[in-house]
Motif scaffolding. Structure first.
Motif, mmCIF file in Angstrom:
data_model
loop_
_atom_site.group_PDB
_atom_site.id
_atom_site.type_symbol
_atom_site.label_atom_id
_atom_site.label_comp_id
_atom_site.label_asym_id
_atom_site.label_seq_id
_atom_site.Cartn_x
_atom_site.Cartn_y
_atom_site.Cartn_z
ATOM 1 N N ASP A 46 0.838 -1.206 0.000
ATOM 2 C CA ASP A 46 0.000 0.000 0.000
ATOM 3 C C ASP A 46 0.871 1.254 0.000
ATOM 4 O O ASP A 46 1.990 1.247 0.527
ATOM 5 C CB ASP A 46 -0.906 0.020 1.229
ATOM 6 C CG ASP A 46 -2.002 -1.034 1.137
ATOM 7 O OD1 ASP A 46 -2.332 -1.443 0.017
ATOM 8 O OD2 ASP A 46 -2.511 -1.435 2.195
ATOM 9 N N GLU A 47 0.336 2.309 -0.584
ATOM 10 C CA GLU A 47 1.109 3.545 -0.619
ATOM 11 C C GLU A 47 0.214 4.760 -0.465
ATOM 12 O O GLU A 47 -0.977 4.727 -0.764
ATOM 13 C CB GLU A 47 1.923 3.656 -1.906
ATOM 14 C CG GLU A 47 1.094 3.731 -3.169
ATOM 15 C CD GLU A 47 1.962 3.930 -4.391
ATOM 16 O OE1 GLU A 47 2.850 3.103 -4.619
ATOM 17 O OE2 GLU A 47 1.746 4.925 -5.111
ATOM 18 N N GLY A 84 -4.850 2.020 0.378
ATOM 19 C CA GLY A 84 -4.471 1.553 1.704
ATOM 20 C C GLY A 84 -5.646 0.985 2.464
ATOM 21 O O GLY A 84 -6.794 1.105 2.047
ATOM 22 N N CYS A 85 -5.331 0.372 3.574
ATOM 23 C CA CYS A 85 -6.377 -0.203 4.425
ATOM 24 C C CYS A 85 -7.102 0.931 5.163
ATOM 25 O O CYS A 85 -6.674 2.092 5.125
ATOM 26 C CB CYS A 85 -5.746 -1.165 5.426
ATOM 27 S SG CYS A 85 -4.622 -0.335 6.566
ATOM 28 N N ALA A 86 -8.154 0.561 5.857
ATOM 29 C CA ALA A 86 -8.956 1.555 6.584
ATOM 30 C C ALA A 86 -8.111 2.316 7.607
ATOM 31 O O ALA A 86 -8.271 3.536 7.760
ATOM 32 C CB ALA A 86 -10.126 0.868 7.270
ATOM 33 N N SER A 109 -4.810 2.940 7.573
ATOM 34 C CA SER A 109 -3.869 3.880 6.948
ATOM 35 C C SER A 109 -4.603 5.089 6.371
ATOM 36 O O SER A 109 -4.131 6.216 6.463
ATOM 37 C CB SER A 109 -3.023 3.185 5.870
ATOM 38 O OG SER A 109 -3.821 2.807 4.789
ATOM 39 N N LYS A 110 -5.772 4.839 5.809
ATOM 40 C CA LYS A 110 -6.535 5.942 5.210
ATOM 41 C C LYS A 110 -7.085 6.873 6.295
ATOM 42 O O LYS A 110 -7.001 8.099 6.183
ATOM 43 C CB LYS A 110 -7.684 5.355 4.385
ATOM 44 C CG LYS A 110 -8.244 6.282 3.346
ATOM 45 C CD LYS A 110 -9.089 5.449 2.403
ATOM 46 C CE LYS A 110 -10.022 6.280 1.578
ATOM 47 N NZ LYS A 110 -10.984 5.447 0.856
ATOM 48 N N ALA A 111 -7.622 6.290 7.348
ATOM 49 C CA ALA A 111 -8.155 7.106 8.449
ATOM 50 C C ALA A 111 -7.031 7.884 9.127
ATOM 51 O O ALA A 111 -7.194 9.063 9.472
ATOM 52 C CB ALA A 111 -8.870 6.215 9.457
ATOM 53 N N SER A 112 -5.885 7.246 9.292
ATOM 54 C CA SER A 112 -4.757 7.921 9.935
ATOM 55 C C SER A 112 -4.276 9.090 9.069
ATOM 56 O O SER A 112 -3.977 10.174 9.577
ATOM 57 C CB SER A 112 -3.613 6.922 10.185
ATOM 58 O OG SER A 112 -2.561 7.556 10.861
ATOM 59 N N ALA A 113 -4.215 8.868 7.749
ATOM 60 C CA ALA A 113 -3.803 9.941 6.834
ATOM 61 C C ALA A 113 -4.793 11.103 6.894
ATOM 62 O O ALA A 113 -4.407 12.278 6.958
ATOM 63 C CB ALA A 113 -3.697 9.403 5.406
ATOM 64 N N SER A 163 1.210 4.546 10.802
ATOM 65 C CA SER A 163 2.334 5.483 10.683
ATOM 66 C C SER A 163 2.632 5.924 9.255
ATOM 67 O O SER A 163 3.388 6.873 9.056
ATOM 68 C CB SER A 163 3.626 4.834 11.204
ATOM 69 O OG SER A 163 3.460 4.356 12.493
ATOM 70 N N LEU A 164 2.067 5.222 8.289
ATOM 71 C CA LEU A 164 2.463 5.454 6.890
ATOM 72 C C LEU A 164 2.389 6.932 6.475
ATOM 73 O O LEU A 164 3.353 7.497 5.961
ATOM 74 C CB LEU A 164 1.579 4.576 5.989
ATOM 75 C CG LEU A 164 1.941 4.501 4.515
ATOM 76 C CD1 LEU A 164 3.361 3.988 4.320
ATOM 77 C CD2 LEU A 164 0.954 3.593 3.779
#
Ligand code: FES
Length: 148
Positions: free
Chosen positions: A41-42, A63-65, A67-71, A130-131
Motif C-alpha cells: 500500500d502507498e 491503503g487499508c482503513a 492507513s486511510k483514516a490515519s492519513a 504510521s504510513l
C-alpha cells in the motif's frame, strides 16, 4: 470494549468512508510517497508550505482503513501548523505508536489522533497507522520518498 476502543472504531470507520483532504494538489511545494512494503500500500502526500506554515495538504493512495483514516486525521491536525510544529507532532505520534504497550503515554497534544495508541499491541498495524506520518516527515525534510 472500553470507550477509547469504541472511539477508535468509530473514527476509523468515519474517516475511511469520508476521508478529509483527499486528492492531489496541483503545484505542491513539498511532496512524498510513503510505501508499506509489507502490503504494497502507498500514500502520496502533497503540501503547500508558505512562510513556514502548512497552508494546504492533501493525500491520495491505496491503503487499508487504518492507513486511510490515519492519513485523513493527520492532514486535519497538521493543516495550519508550522513545519516545526508538524515535525514535533510526527515525533510524538511515532513515540506513541512505538512505545511499549504497558507504558503510560502522554497523548495530550495529539488530540483525536491519540486514538491510535492502541495499535501498539499490533506491530503490523503500527506500520499502517504510521504510513502517512512518515510520508509527512519525508516531505518536510526533503526526502521525497519513504519506505519502511
Ligand atoms: Fe497496507 Fe495497512 S494493510 S497500509
Amino acid at each position: 470494549m472500553n470507550s477509547l476502543e469504541e472511539l477508535y472504531q468509530e473514527l476509523i470507520l468515519e474517516h475511511n468512508q469520508y476521508p478529509r483532504n483527499f486528492g492531489v494538489l496541483e503545484s505542491p511545494t513539498h511532496k512524498a510517497r510513503g510505501l508499506n512494503p509489507l502490503c504494497g500500500d502507498e500514500i502520496n502526500l502533497y503540501l503547500i508550505v508558505e512562510d513556514g506554515k502548512i497552508k494546504d495538504i492533501k493525500f491520495q493512495g491505496q491503503g487499508c482503513a487504518i492507513s486511510k483514516a490515519s492519513a485523513s486525521m493527520m492532514t486535519e491536525i497538521v493543516k495550519g501548523k508550522t513545519v516545526e510544529e508538524a515535525l514535533d507532532l510526527y515525533k510524538k505520534f511515532h513515540d506513541m505508536v512505538t512505545a511499549d504497550f504497558t507504558e503510560e503515554i502522554n497523548t495530550e497534544q495529539l488530540g483525536p489522533v491519540a486514538v491510535f495508541s492502541g495499535v501498539r499491541a499490533f506491530p503490523a498495524r503500527v506500520k499502517c497507522a504510521s504510513l502517512a506520518w512518515h510520508a509527512l516527515e519525508a516531505a518536510l525534510t526533503g526526502k521525497e520518498e519513504y519506505s519502511e
